[in-house]
Scaffold this active site. Structure first.
Site, PDB file in Angstrom:
ATOM      1  N   LYS A  48       0.846  -1.199   0.000  1.00  0.00           N
ATOM      2  CA  LYS A  48       0.000   0.000   0.000  1.00  0.00           C
ATOM      3  C   LYS A  48       0.879   1.246   0.000  1.00  0.00           C
ATOM      4  O   LYS A  48       1.569   1.533   0.973  1.00  0.00           O
ATOM      5  CB  LYS A  48      -0.890   0.044   1.243  1.00  0.00           C
ATOM      6  CG  LYS A  48      -1.907   1.176   1.150  1.00  0.00           C
ATOM      7  CD  LYS A  48      -2.458   1.595   2.484  1.00  0.00           C
ATOM      8  CE  LYS A  48      -1.653   2.638   3.185  1.00  0.00           C
ATOM      9  NZ  LYS A  48      -1.573   3.926   2.472  1.00  0.00           N
ATOM     10  N   GLU A  91      10.259   1.031  10.407  1.00  0.00           N
ATOM     11  CA  GLU A  91      11.310   2.018  10.113  1.00  0.00           C
ATOM     12  C   GLU A  91      10.667   3.385  10.241  1.00  0.00           C
ATOM     13  O   GLU A  91       9.889   3.797   9.378  1.00  0.00           O
ATOM     14  CB  GLU A  91      11.858   1.816   8.693  1.00  0.00           C
ATOM     15  CG  GLU A  91      12.568   0.490   8.488  1.00  0.00           C
ATOM     16  CD  GLU A  91      13.882   0.390   9.244  1.00  0.00           C
ATOM     17  OE1 GLU A  91      14.336   1.377   9.842  1.00  0.00           O
ATOM     18  OE2 GLU A  91      14.460  -0.716   9.248  1.00  0.00           O
ATOM     19  N   CYS A 122      14.383  10.236   6.026  1.00  0.00           N
ATOM     20  CA  CYS A 122      14.376   9.844   7.440  1.00  0.00           C
ATOM     21  C   CYS A 122      15.746  10.070   8.064  1.00  0.00           C
ATOM     22  O   CYS A 122      15.872  10.624   9.141  1.00  0.00           O
ATOM     23  CB  CYS A 122      13.942   8.394   7.566  1.00  0.00           C
ATOM     24  SG  CYS A 122      14.909   7.260   6.581  1.00  0.00           S
ATOM     25  N   GLU A 131      11.169  16.567  14.336  1.00  0.00           N
ATOM     26  CA  GLU A 131      11.647  16.198  13.001  1.00  0.00           C
ATOM     27  C   GLU A 131      11.048  17.173  11.981  1.00  0.00           C
ATOM     28  O   GLU A 131       9.845  17.152  11.735  1.00  0.00           O
ATOM     29  CB  GLU A 131      11.187  14.763  12.686  1.00  0.00           C
ATOM     30  CG  GLU A 131      11.716  14.274  11.357  1.00  0.00           C
ATOM     31  CD  GLU A 131      11.184  12.910  10.944  1.00  0.00           C
ATOM     32  OE1 GLU A 131      10.035  12.578  11.257  1.00  0.00           O
ATOM     33  OE2 GLU A 131      11.933  12.183  10.275  1.00  0.00           O
TER      34      GLU A 131
END
Ligand code: NAD
Length: 471
Positions: free
Chosen positions: A170, A243, A277, A374
């Protein structure tokens, strides 16, 4: 305009509902993405389950060949896929953009064929023989984000298929088209049902994590969603690889050659316009070289062309979506309100598109949102420090633990400090340097489990011990 469909059991499946996917550089329509229903998901899982019965019994050589075949069809279709990726995601064709991402897809797909998970003989004595086998799990759900949609999908699906599992993938609702097309292309070299793709809303992801016939979820995305995935996967104790986000610190020691390292530091921070990331998200620079580093990075940022990624010479694209754009604007405004100094950038660019300039923020410290959260965008806070022990503590004082780096002319000293960073990967004099054979994963809230290498491959298997009493 090309049409896009789900791929279930090797066939294109249309949906009643679709959603418009816009180019984040121009706001023009790229294509219409299918919105899968629960029934579509059930059909995809059932197809994957059926295919698992035969794919899991295929020889290792056959499955290795499938990895090489996937790498080859990606190469054959690289031009089409990279253009579509640029239009949908925003990253440029050039530099570390779509061409680079497709290159990584090929490299990672092909590399899976070279990894082995052989039967391990634990004991072979007169009394007994004990063997450790690795067995595929069944249907694997892969859920991917919007920043590196194709590369991350390949990171999930190829090791799963290599080890005898079948997949329902997905993509992110922001970037489904390139993934749908890539799966269509990959299906040409795979048996029907081995690789299925469904696109739709976030809810579709939740249905996958709850689905009883799915045995593992490999998820790449934010920490918040990762925690939800873990909760809803508990029903049948799905195996998980998570992750998640990061807030990577880079510590620049006083003996660093700024002229030599600044380009690499810039690249490590602004790769994919910072929407990575494992990008540098907090740059700690020693007081003695702080001003020189700020000036050098500013020169590099101002010389880097930002624009529509389809145009020649562009090296950075827009932010991919409005949600992320608003977040970046908010973080920079908050930094300004807290007295930070903007070295370059800092104001939204003229539209259309979600363009934000490459932005460097100085005279800022921990406790400010831009440092603690972040940012996932083209903004780098540069933080001054004077004491190495203290800066290490600040770097580690984070819920995140994905990766980090130390920069110095003294490699041994830097490596000693790198070992003390609380994260899955610590680099010295480089950042975000990943490879198909080097395991990578986060600690703390940055995730669980690893991808890449034989350790990553093993995550798609259960251990099965065969113990033979010879007496
Ligand atoms: P996100 O968590 O919002 O979405 C990721 C995926 O999860 C999407 O496909 C989304 O539709 C799906 N999803 C949403 N809600 C769900 C639910 N309840 N259950 C199951 N699936 C659900 O993340 P994003 O904004 O797409 O990606 C950015 C984040 O991903 C950043 O935090 C970034 O650091 C992280 N990321 C991590 C890595 C890594 O390897 N550690 C790599 C790339 C991105």
């Amino acid at each position: 305009m090309a049409s896009y469909s789900l791929i279930i059991d090797g066939r294109n499946v249309a949906t009643t509902e679709t959603t418009d996917i816009l180019n984040p550089a121009t706001m023009e329509l790229v294509g219409k993405a299918p919105v899968a229903t629960k029934a579509d998901l059930d059909a995809a899982v059932a197809a994957a389950d059926r295919a698992f019965q035969s794919w899991s019994r295929e020889s290792d050589d056959r499955r290795k060949q499938a990895c090489l075949d996937m790498a080859k069809v990606l190469e054959d279709n690289m031009g089409e896929l990279s253009r579509l990726l640029t239009m949908e995601q925003g990253k440029p064709l050039e530099g570390m953009g779509s061409g680079f991402e497709l290159g990584a897809c090929m490299a990672w797909a092909g590399a899976q064929a070279s990894f082995e998970l052989p039967v391990k003989v634990i004991e072979d004595s007169e009394a007994q023989r004990i063997e450790l086998h690795r067995k595929p799990l069944g249907v694997v759900a892969s859920i991917t984000p919007w920043n590196w949609p194709l590369m991350i999908a390949i990171w999930h699906i190829v090791p799963a298929i290599r080890t005898g599992n079948t997949v329902v993938l997905k993509p992110s609702p922001y970037t489904p088209l390139s993934t749908l097309r890539m799966v269509e292309i990959l299906n040409a070299v795979l048996p029907a049902g081995v690789l299925n793709v469904v696109s739709g809303t976030d809810e579709l992801g939740q249905w996958m994590t709850e689905h009883d016939a799915i045995k593992k979820v490999v998820f790449t995305g934010s920490c918040g969603t990762g925690k939800k995935v873990m909760q809803s996967a508990a029903g049948n104790l799905k195996r998980l690889t998570l992750e998640l986000g990061g807030n990577d610190a880079a510590i620049v020691l006083p003996d660093t050659d700024v002229g030599k390292m600044a380009e690499k530091i810039f690249g490590g921070a602004f790769i994919n316009s910072g929407q990575t990331c494992a990008a540098i998200k907090r740059l700690y620079v020693h007081d003695s070289i702080y001003d020189e580093m700020c000036a050098t990075l500013t020169k590099i940022a101002e010389a880097t062309p930002v624009g529509n990624g389809l145009e020649q010479g562009i090296l950075m694209g827009p932010i991919q979506n409005k949600m992320q754009y608003d977040k970046v604007v908010g973080l920079v405004e908050d930094a300004k309100a807290n007295g930070a100094r903007i070295l370059t950038g800092g104001e939204p660019m003229e539209g259309p598109g979600y363009f934000y300039p490459l932005t460097l923020v100085a005279d800022i410290s921990d406790g400010t949102r831009l440092v603690d959260e972040e940012q996932f965008g083209p903004v780098l806070p540069i933080i001054r420090y004077s004491d190495v022990e203290e800066v290490l503590e600040r770097a580690n004082n984070s819920e995140f633990g994905l990766s980090g780096s130390v920069w110095s002319s003294d490699l041994d000293k830097a490596a000693e400090l790198a070992k003390r960073l609380e994260c899955g990967t610590s680099w010295v004099n480089v950042h975000a340097a990943i490879a198909p054979n080097v395991p990578m994963g986060g600690v703390k809230s940055s995730g669980m489990g690893v991808e890449f290498g034989e350790e990553g491959l093993a995550e798609y298997t259960d251990i099965h011990v065969i113990s033979i009493d010879k007496t």
